[in-house]
Scaffold this active site. Structure first.
Site, PDB file in Angstrom:
ATOM      1  N   GLN A 114       0.476  -1.010  -0.162  1.00  0.00           N
ATOM      2  CA  GLN A 114      -0.042  -0.029   0.304  1.00  0.00           C
ATOM      3  C   GLN A 114       0.748   1.177  -0.202  1.00  0.00           C
ATOM      4  OE1 GLN A 114      -1.747   0.890   3.668  1.00  0.00           O
ATOM      5  NE2 GLN A 114      -3.723   1.668   2.668  1.00  0.00           N
ATOM      6  N   SER A 117       0.370   6.760   2.691  1.00  0.00           N
ATOM      7  CA  SER A 117       1.549   7.622   3.751  1.00  0.00           C
ATOM      8  C   SER A 117       2.706   8.114   3.397  1.00  0.00           C
ATOM      9  CB  SER A 117       1.538   6.816   5.212  1.00  0.00           C
ATOM     10  OG  SER A 117       0.354   6.598   5.643  1.00  0.00           O
ATOM     11  N   SER A 149       4.706  -1.785   4.111  1.00  0.00           N
ATOM     12  CA  SER A 149       4.771  -3.243   4.102  1.00  0.00           C
ATOM     13  C   SER A 149       4.829  -3.900   3.323  1.00  0.00           C
ATOM     14  CB  SER A 149       4.329  -3.791   5.455  1.00  0.00           C
ATOM     15  OG  SER A 149       3.349  -3.069   6.576  1.00  0.00           O
ATOM     16  N   GLU A 232      -9.006  -1.167   6.159  1.00  0.00           N
ATOM     17  CA  GLU A 232      -8.480  -1.983   6.972  1.00  0.00           C
ATOM     18  C   GLU A 232      -8.636  -2.225   8.562  1.00  0.00           C
ATOM     19  OE1 GLU A 232      -5.019   0.656   6.783  1.00  0.00           O
ATOM     20  OE2 GLU A 232      -4.010   0.060   7.466  1.00  0.00           O
ATOM     21  N   GLU A 365      -6.206   8.571  17.656  1.00  0.00           N
ATOM     22  CA  GLU A 365      -6.488   9.753  17.780  1.00  0.00           C
ATOM     23  C   GLU A 365      -7.247   9.976  16.869  1.00  0.00           C
ATOM     24  OE1 GLU A 365      -3.099   9.577  18.710  1.00  0.00           O
ATOM     25  OE2 GLU A 365      -3.561   9.673  20.804  1.00  0.00           O
TER      26      GLU A 365
END
Lengths: 395, 376
Positions: A114, A117, A149, A232, A365
């Site tokens: 993926q 990020s 990953s 996910e 958060e």
């Protein structure tokens, strides 16, 4: 399907399949045939590895194959493919994309990663700066991704990149399938606090992707990415466990086998974890019962959040329980594991690895924001970045 | 080790939903919080007319009583739904004490006459033990002469002694009294019930004194001990549903308030510091629902995991309801601390309920014994 699918009808189907296909024969041939028979992921449509059957009946099929000693598709090695890429392709892909990607994904022939990020875009993923520029029938990709990953063994990646910097950040993003063998893709291991490199950083330099690797419409990438991320969270928090399964089981076993470790205050702390772990387990079971009857609630994000907090506290407790023994670590050697081996490593490894639980798959958060806004309906924080073109945002 | 890996159905069905709606509607009309509060100001205790509607008119007192004994045969799962709504309304009725605890004691003792009266809603009963008595603290005396946990002795069928801090006794017609290794039914009118000024005025406690009152023996020996202990286990397990209702009311009331309360030019619910607290509370309520449903299901099915389920229910749902009520008070700010806002009713009910049937730490210790995690 004219007849409704039942556990009994599925068992018959599997029995018929096993009569025609030797589970001890060629592994890949067997898995491909299982996919073609619709017995891979039975809730997928006919022709794409499924039967359009209720997802709740999947365990029936899996159990039959396990009982027959059939090879499995090594799902742990391809979690991103199975848990995120596949449902996204199924929902947003063209027929040609589904036919090209889903079968080798399910069999495990092609592992996925993926590319979401970035160093500058974590919780605020929509601010990502990896560019995709149209050039004839191709897109040219430039940028850097992190926390990837399996990138070092992946054949394909799901990728989001900015195709229009002149519109607000959520609108200028497009979703692609990235060929990890394409020139310009460079994967470097990124070590974590555990000493090993479970994930990577991926540099994309002039990578050319043909337009048929685009998923859904240009500019629609954010919406597609959101459906990936919801999958996910379900994938991280969802599996069935027995009482005292997982980390609490590690603690209770140590407590039972090692009377010399017992201290009164630690006893009550252990029992507090026992209670919370059992409450979390029952809650996860209740969510699975809801899913089985088609009530999809928002409780999935609670499972992931609760798991992360509890796992971190319990792994910290284990170090204290073991006192001096807890101070030893197995190895700081740099490795690139393909799956997390949580229970067979030292307590120090568990303590360190669990720190990632509240970051991976959405920080705790951000999950609390999602619960507060989408579940409880509390108003969003006032935001200064929503209607400003991405190129004009402070960076 | 007691394990239970087969998890029963934890969801609600359509009948549960209908039952919930009708109880909620009735309570909104007959027992809105301002009426509940006004009763406290007027020095009134249990609401007998509300109880008559619930127990007799709606037929809910007999939900857990088999049809053969005159009940609805609907089981404790449905009684738990009623308890959720009663908790949500801090309703001053003895449902927990009569329709759960006393009912389970009679079921376990094999008594049927009184059970039929409870089922019809004609009469109500209370188990005469302290409200704070934990199931695991109630043990038959080895000599068989007395029960630990209360101070009543029997000579023949004549009972003497005092039980302190009994819930739901003030409105009860009949008291079920453990004494000297036996379990008796005593007409409430034959005992002296002294009302106590209680933290939770919606479930007023009383000291109950027997001075030669005549009891009818319901059970003796092992059967009596099992009946009392089973009743306390059911009470601890089902109280969790009441606590769930309290917590849900506190959460939803606080969320509604924070959406409409403006400070600094924005709804205070848009501040992340407050949102995260409510998100955590919502998680707790979500888990509490699973725990409470599990406890109700295990009691309903008479499962062998009952003691663990009940201890888990009180170890988790007791503190959770207190947290919810405390957050409700704090996040309402100034208004939340006033007499004229209902938050304090829920705070008092939640805190009082967290002590009932034993505090969380005691239930955790019980779990330690039950699942073989010894303290030393």
């Amino acid at each position: 399907m004219a007849e409704p699918v039942t556990a009994e009808s599925l068992r018959k189907l599997v029995a018929g399949f096993l009569a025609d296909h030797d589970p001890r024969g060629d592994r890949l041939e067997f898995l491909r045939a299982r996919y073609d028979a619709g017995l891979a992921w039975i809730h997928y449509p006919v022709g794409h590895g499924g039967l359009g059957a209720p997802r709740a009946l999947q365990p029936v099929v899996d159990a039959e194959f396990v009982a027959a000693g059939a090879p499995d598709n090594n799902a742990r090695r391809n979690g991103i493919g199975l848990g995120m890429a596949a449902p996204t392709i199924l929902r947003h892909g063209t027929d040609a994309q589904k036919r090209r990607f889903l079968r080798p994904l399910w069999t495990g022939e092609e592992v996925w990663c993926q590319l979401f990020s970035e160093p500058g875009a974590g919780s605020d993923l929509a601010t990502l700066r990896t560019r995709a520029v149209r050039d004839g029938d191709d897109w040219v990709i430039d940028g850097q991704k992190v926390w990837t990953s399996l990138a070092h063994i992946a054949r394909w990646a799901i990728l989001i990149a900015r195709t229009d910097p002149t519109v607000p950040k959520h609108q200028g993003i497009t979703y692609f399938v990235c060929d990890m063998t394409a020139p310009g893709v460079e994967v470097r291991p990124l070590r974590q606090a555990t000493g090993e490199a479970e994930f990577n950083e991926v540099f994309l330099t002039g990578v050319r992707l043909s337009d048929d690797l685009r998923l859904d419409a240009v500019g629609n990438g954010w919406r597609v990415a959101m459906s990936t991320l919801m999958n996910e969270r379900v994938a991280i928090g969802g599996g069935a466990v027995p009482r005292e399964g997982g980390m609490i089981g590690v603690l209770t076993q140590e407590w039972r086998e090692r009377p010399e470790l017992r201290v009164p205050a630690l006893h009550d702390e252990l029992l507090k974890y026992w209670v919370r772990a059992e409450a979390a387990r029952l809650s996860a079971a209740r969510i699975r019962q809801q899913l089985a009857v088609g009530e999809v609630g928002p409780e999935g994000s609670a499972v992931k959040l609760s798991f992360a907090t509890l796992n971190q506290q319990m792994t910290g407790f284990e170090l204290e329980l073991l006192a001096g023994e807890g101070l030893l670590h197995d190895t700081w050697e740099m490795k690139r594991p393909e799956a997390v081996d949580f229970t067979d490593r030292t307590p120090s490894y568990r303590y360190l690895r669990a720190k990632g639980n509240s970051i991976e798959g959405g920080t705790s958060e951000i999950l609390r924001n999602i619960i507060a806004e989408r579940v409880l309906g509390l108003p969003a924080e006032p935001r200064s970045d929503k209607d400003i073109p991405w190129k004009d945002l402070p960076k | 080790m007691t394990t239970s890996n087969a998890i029963p159905d934890l969801l609600y069905d359509e009948v549960d939903d209908d039952l919930r709606a009708s109880v909620r509607d009735m309570l909104a009309t007959r027992a809105p919080w301002d009426k509940v509060l006004a009763r406290i100001d007027a020095g009134e205790s249990y609401d007998a007319s509300l109880w008559r509607v619930i127990a007799a008119d709606m037929g809910l007192a007999g939900l857990a009583i088999p049809e053969s004994a005159g009940g609805a045969g609907a089981g404790f799962r449905r009684a738990a739904v009623v308890l959720e709504e009663l908790g949500r309304a801090v309703a001053p009725v003895p449902y927990l004490g009569s329709a759960v605890v006393a009912t389970q004691a009679l079921l376990r003792a094999g008594e049927t006459d009184l059970l039929a009266e409870l089922a019809s809603g004609e009469r109500s009963a209370a188990l005469a033990v302290p409200f704070a008595l934990a199931p695991q603290a109630f043990t038959a005396d080895p000599a068989g002469s007395a029960f630990a946990g209360n101070g009543v002795a029997a000579e023949g069928d004549s009972l003497s002694g005092t039980v302190k801090g009994v819930a739901d006794a003030l409105i009860a017609d009949v008291l079920l009294v453990p004494a000297s290794g036996r379990l008796f039914a005593v007409e409430a009118a034959d005992a002296t019930r002294t009302p106590l000024v209680s933290l939770d005025a919606t479930r007023q406690l009383a000291d109950v004194t027997f001075a030669g009152a005549v009891g009818r023996e319901i059970a003796s020996g092992e059967r009596a001990a099992a009946a009392v202990r089973g009743a306390l286990v059911a009470g601890a397990a089902l109280l969790a549903s009441e606590q769930l209702g309290i917590a849900e009311w506190c959460l939803s009331t606080t969320v509604d308030y924070l959406r409409t309360r403006y400070q600094f030019g924005r709804p205070v619910g848009s501040f992340q510091a407050l949102k995260h607290r409510l998100a955590d509370l919502w998680m707790g309520v979500t888990e509490a629902r699973a725990v409470a449903r599990y406890a109700a299901a295990v009691i309903a099915d008479d499962g062998d995991d009952a003691e663990v389920a009940a201890a888990l229910a009180q170890a988790y749902c007791g503190p959770l309801a207190v947290t919810a009520a405390e957050e409700c008070v704090q996040l309402h700010g100034g208004i939340g601390f006033t007499w004229e806002h209902p938050a304090h009713l829920y705070l008092k009910r939640a805190k009082s309920a967290s002590v009932a049937f034993g505090v969380a730490a005691r239930h955790r210790a019980a779990i330690g014994s039950l699942v073989n995690l010894p303290s030393s």
